[in-house]
Scaffold this motif. Structure first.
Motif, PDB file in Angstrom:
ATOM      1  N   GLN A 105      31.189  23.342  25.806  1.00  0.00           N
ATOM      2  CA  GLN A 105      31.888  24.388  25.053  1.00  0.00           C
ATOM      3  C   GLN A 105      31.648  24.240  23.560  1.00  0.00           C
ATOM      4  OE1 GLN A 105      36.135  24.819  25.766  1.00  0.00           O
ATOM      5  NE2 GLN A 105      36.456  25.765  23.766  1.00  0.00           N
ATOM      6  N   ALA A 106      31.784  23.022  23.029  1.00  0.00           N
ATOM      7  CA  ALA A 106      31.600  22.812  21.594  1.00  0.00           C
ATOM      8  C   ALA A 106      30.184  23.171  21.172  1.00  0.00           C
ATOM      9  CB  ALA A 106      31.918  21.362  21.232  1.00  0.00           C
ATOM     10  N   ALA A 107      29.190  22.829  21.992  1.00  0.00           N
ATOM     11  CA  ALA A 107      27.808  23.165  21.664  1.00  0.00           C
ATOM     12  C   ALA A 107      27.590  24.670  21.699  1.00  0.00           C
ATOM     13  CB  ALA A 107      26.857  22.459  22.627  1.00  0.00           C
ATOM     14  N   ARG A 108      28.229  25.334  22.651  1.00  0.00           N
ATOM     15  CA  ARG A 108      28.123  26.796  22.731  1.00  0.00           C
ATOM     16  C   ARG A 108      28.753  27.452  21.501  1.00  0.00           C
ATOM     17  NH1 ARG A 108      30.225  27.088  27.212  1.00  0.00           N
ATOM     18  NH2 ARG A 108      32.356  27.696  26.696  1.00  0.00           N
ATOM     19  N   GLY A 115      24.640  31.075  14.496  1.00  0.00           N
ATOM     20  CA  GLY A 115      24.052  32.408  14.508  1.00  0.00           C
ATOM     21  C   GLY A 115      24.720  33.365  13.535  1.00  0.00           C
ATOM     22  N   LEU A 116      26.010  33.135  13.275  1.00  0.00           N
ATOM     23  CA  LEU A 116      26.746  33.995  12.346  1.00  0.00           C
ATOM     24  C   LEU A 116      26.553  33.581  10.889  1.00  0.00           C
ATOM     25  CD1 LEU A 116      30.090  34.384  14.339  1.00  0.00           C
ATOM     26  CD2 LEU A 116      28.371  36.161  13.942  1.00  0.00           C
ATOM     27  N   GLY A 117      25.950  32.409  10.664  1.00  0.00           N
ATOM     28  CA  GLY A 117      25.669  31.989   9.297  1.00  0.00           C
ATOM     29  C   GLY A 117      26.606  30.956   8.716  1.00  0.00           C
ATOM     30  N   TYR A 118      27.446  30.339   9.557  1.00  0.00           N
ATOM     31  CA  TYR A 118      28.347  29.297   9.047  1.00  0.00           C
ATOM     32  C   TYR A 118      27.540  28.065   8.645  1.00  0.00           C
ATOM     33  CZ  TYR A 118      32.528  31.911  10.155  1.00  0.00           C
ATOM     34  OH  TYR A 118      33.508  32.861  10.154  1.00  0.00           O
ATOM     35  N   ASP A 119      28.036  27.355   7.636  1.00  0.00           N
ATOM     36  CA  ASP A 119      27.311  26.215   7.089  1.00  0.00           C
ATOM     37  C   ASP A 119      27.531  24.939   7.878  1.00  0.00           C
ATOM     38  OD1 ASP A 119      26.176  27.447   4.607  1.00  0.00           O
ATOM     39  OD2 ASP A 119      28.304  27.803   4.214  1.00  0.00           O
ATOM     40  N   ALA A 120      28.737  24.745   8.379  1.00  0.00           N
ATOM     41  CA  ALA A 120      29.073  23.509   9.079  1.00  0.00           C
ATOM     42  C   ALA A 120      30.198  23.793  10.059  1.00  0.00           C
ATOM     43  CB  ALA A 120      29.486  22.418   8.094  1.00  0.00           C
ATOM     44  N   ALA A 121      30.446  22.818  10.931  1.00  0.00           N
ATOM     45  CA  ALA A 121      31.454  22.994  11.975  1.00  0.00           C
ATOM     46  C   ALA A 121      32.470  21.867  11.915  1.00  0.00           C
ATOM     47  CB  ALA A 121      30.793  23.029  13.342  1.00  0.00           C
ATOM     48  N   LEU A 122      33.740  22.230  11.941  1.00  0.00           N
ATOM     49  CA  LEU A 122      34.843  21.269  12.002  1.00  0.00           C
ATOM     50  C   LEU A 122      35.094  20.962  13.469  1.00  0.00           C
ATOM     51  CD1 LEU A 122      37.075  19.837  10.232  1.00  0.00           C
ATOM     52  CD2 LEU A 122      38.554  21.752  10.892  1.00  0.00           C
ATOM     53  N   LEU A 123      34.850  19.723  13.874  1.00  0.00           N
ATOM     54  CA  LEU A 123      34.822  19.365  15.288  1.00  0.00           C
ATOM     55  C   LEU A 123      36.139  18.744  15.727  1.00  0.00           C
ATOM     56  CD1 LEU A 123      33.141  19.164  17.886  1.00  0.00           C
ATOM     57  CD2 LEU A 123      32.333  16.927  17.083  1.00  0.00           C
ATOM     58  N   SER A 124      36.900  19.474  16.541  1.00  0.00           N
ATOM     59  CA  SER A 124      38.122  18.945  17.129  1.00  0.00           C
ATOM     60  C   SER A 124      37.779  18.116  18.356  1.00  0.00           C
ATOM     61  CB  SER A 124      39.057  20.094  17.535  1.00  0.00           C
ATOM     62  OG  SER A 124      40.134  19.598  18.325  1.00  0.00           O
ATOM     63  N   LEU A 125      38.419  16.961  18.484  1.00  0.00           N
ATOM     64  CA  LEU A 125      38.187  16.082  19.625  1.00  0.00           C
ATOM     65  C   LEU A 125      39.356  16.099  20.605  1.00  0.00           C
ATOM     66  CD1 LEU A 125      36.680  12.994  17.738  1.00  0.00           C
ATOM     67  CD2 LEU A 125      35.450  14.828  18.914  1.00  0.00           C
ATOM     68  N   ALA A 126      40.288  17.025  20.421  1.00  0.00           N
ATOM     69  CA  ALA A 126      41.507  17.020  21.225  1.00  0.00           C
ATOM     70  C   ALA A 126      41.226  17.116  22.723  1.00  0.00           C
ATOM     71  CB  ALA A 126      42.419  18.163  20.787  1.00  0.00           C
ATOM     72  N   HIS A 139      29.515  12.516  22.322  1.00  0.00           N
ATOM     73  CA  HIS A 139      29.871  13.935  22.191  1.00  0.00           C
ATOM     74  C   HIS A 139      29.534  14.441  20.791  1.00  0.00           C
ATOM     75  CE1 HIS A 139      32.347  17.580  22.321  1.00  0.00           C
ATOM     76  NE2 HIS A 139      32.974  17.147  21.244  1.00  0.00           N
ATOM     77  N   CYS A 140      29.932  13.680  19.778  1.00  0.00           N
ATOM     78  CA  CYS A 140      29.682  14.097  18.393  1.00  0.00           C
ATOM     79  C   CYS A 140      28.186  14.183  18.102  1.00  0.00           C
ATOM     80  CB  CYS A 140      30.356  13.134  17.418  1.00  0.00           C
ATOM     81  SG  CYS A 140      32.167  13.119  17.529  1.00  0.00           S
ATOM     82  N   ARG A 141      27.429  13.220  18.601  1.00  0.00           N
ATOM     83  CA  ARG A 141      25.984  13.240  18.384  1.00  0.00           C
ATOM     84  C   ARG A 141      25.345  14.457  19.042  1.00  0.00           C
ATOM     85  NH1 ARG A 141      23.614   9.069  16.061  1.00  0.00           N
ATOM     86  NH2 ARG A 141      24.744   7.097  15.805  1.00  0.00           N
ATOM     87  N   ALA A 142      25.816  14.800  20.224  1.00  0.00           N
ATOM     88  CA  ALA A 142      25.250  15.953  20.930  1.00  0.00           C
ATOM     89  C   ALA A 142      25.524  17.245  20.173  1.00  0.00           C
ATOM     90  CB  ALA A 142      25.820  16.020  22.347  1.00  0.00           C
TER      91      ALA A 142
END
Length: 355
Positions: A105-108, A115-126, A139-142
């Motif tokens: 899901q996170a990779a999707r 694709g929308l042009g965001y610069d970075a992603a804030l990754l929740s691990l919950a 998970h984070c590396r992937a």
């Protein structure tokens, strides 16, 4: 997408330290997306001087995924940011997308954000609660293979988990990590993050942002010095990616500018230090600390409702709303700390944003 692909102008916004509000979600009385007011909110953040916005994060409500709103909300924010010319003229922005779920899901979601042009992603691990440290790092590396990451230490009261310094060292060693938002609402655990970044020798690449809405000012003012190879290494928290800054955003931008100026001048005044407790007092009302954060999103909605940006405090979950006495507390802090609010700024510009 690698962080080196980000334009130098946008990356400089992140590196210097920006006020990045965690974007709220505008709903109508039927709990459907109110696109007009959602767009107005983005315009408000940009006119207030924010360095960008974080969309699809906790403040935007993780439930947007179940409601089929994840991509529409991210697309609307990005389109508005590209089309709107903020007060003072065009300037570079650093846009952050929230990612959630297990690795597929996170990779999707990373693919959508990229694709929308965001610069970075804030990754929740919950969603990975109960996983081992090795599993979390894998998970984070992937996900980092898809786009640059901003680490996210989320407090347990709203779904986070304890993450030791060893995890943050390994996380900071991932080459496509550009920043970490520290939001454990715990001083010991905040230090774990910073120690991990220093141990990873990543302090130049990984920019530290406060997400500790209960300790904003001192996070930004304090130098953090740790020993490495027998030598002191000092780092600073450069900016804030905050739910608190989703409201009264103009005052937040001015506060950050004042803090940066004080640090550059080497002159931190007692008056500036005193703002830490005042901002935290405001946050107690906004985030409903008295009721274990039950009304933390609705409290922010209530401020924007009073200002006219939102029509109500509705959340996707009908069970989320203001707690008993929270509205009174919001009135108290707004009255006691007018210098931390921006009602006049909103009043002057509201109709432009709603057009």
């Amino acid at each position: 997408m690698h962080w080196s692909d980000i334009s130098p102008e946008r990356l400089a916004v992140l590196r210097r330290g920006a006020a990045i509000p965690a974007h709220l979600l505008a709903l109508d009385a039927e709990r459907k997306l109110d696109a007009r007011r959602q767009r107005a909110m983005t315009r408000y953040y940009l006119d207030a001087g924010a360095g960008g916005a974080a969309v699809g994060v906790h403040s935007t409500q993780f439930a947007i995924r179940d409601a089929g709103l994840y991509e529409p909300v991210l697309e609307l924010a990005m389109r508005t940011a590209r089309e709107w010319v903020p007060l003072g003229g065009e300037r570079p922005l650093f846009m952050v997308a929230g990612l959630a779920g297990r690795t597929p899901q996170a990779a999707r979601e990373a693919g959508i954000a990229r694709g929308l042009g965001y610069d970075a992603a804030l990754l929740s691990l919950a969603a990975l609660a109960g996983s081992s440290e090795d599993e979390l790092v894998a998970h984070c590396r992937a996900v980092a293979e898809a786009m640059p990451l901003v680490g996210f230490y989320l407090q347990p009261a709203v779904g986070g988990m304890h993450l030791p310094a060893s995890f943050w060292r390994r996380f900071a060693e991932i080459d496509n990590v550009v920043a970490i938002k520290m939001a454990p609402f715990n001083r010991y655990r905040t230090l774990d993050v910073i120690r991990g970044v220093v141990a990873a020798r990543a302090e130049e690449r990984v920019t530290l942002y406060t997400g500790n809405d209960d300790h904003i000012v001192l996070d930004l003012l304090a130098p953090f010095t740790f020993m490495r190879d027998g030598e002191p290494v000092t780092v600073r928290v450069k900016g804030g990616l905050l739910g608190h800054w989703s409201v009264w955003t103009r005052a937040a931008v001015q506060l950050l500018e004042r803090i940066h100026a004080a640090i550059e001048a080497g002159h931190v005044t007692p008056e500036l230090l005193a703002l830490d407790a005042q901002v935290t007092d405001c946050n107690a009302a906004l985030f409903d600390v008295a009721h274990d954060f039950h009304g933390c999103i609705a409290g922010c909605h209530e401020i924007l409702r009073r200002q006219g940006l939102l029509q109500g405090t509705w959340c996707l979950d009908p069970g989320e709303g203001l707690s008993e006495g929270q509205a009174t507390e919001l009135s108290r802090v707004a009255r006691d700390y007018p210098h931390l609010t921006d009602d006049a700024f909103v009043r002057e510009n509201l109709q432009r944003w709603l057009e």
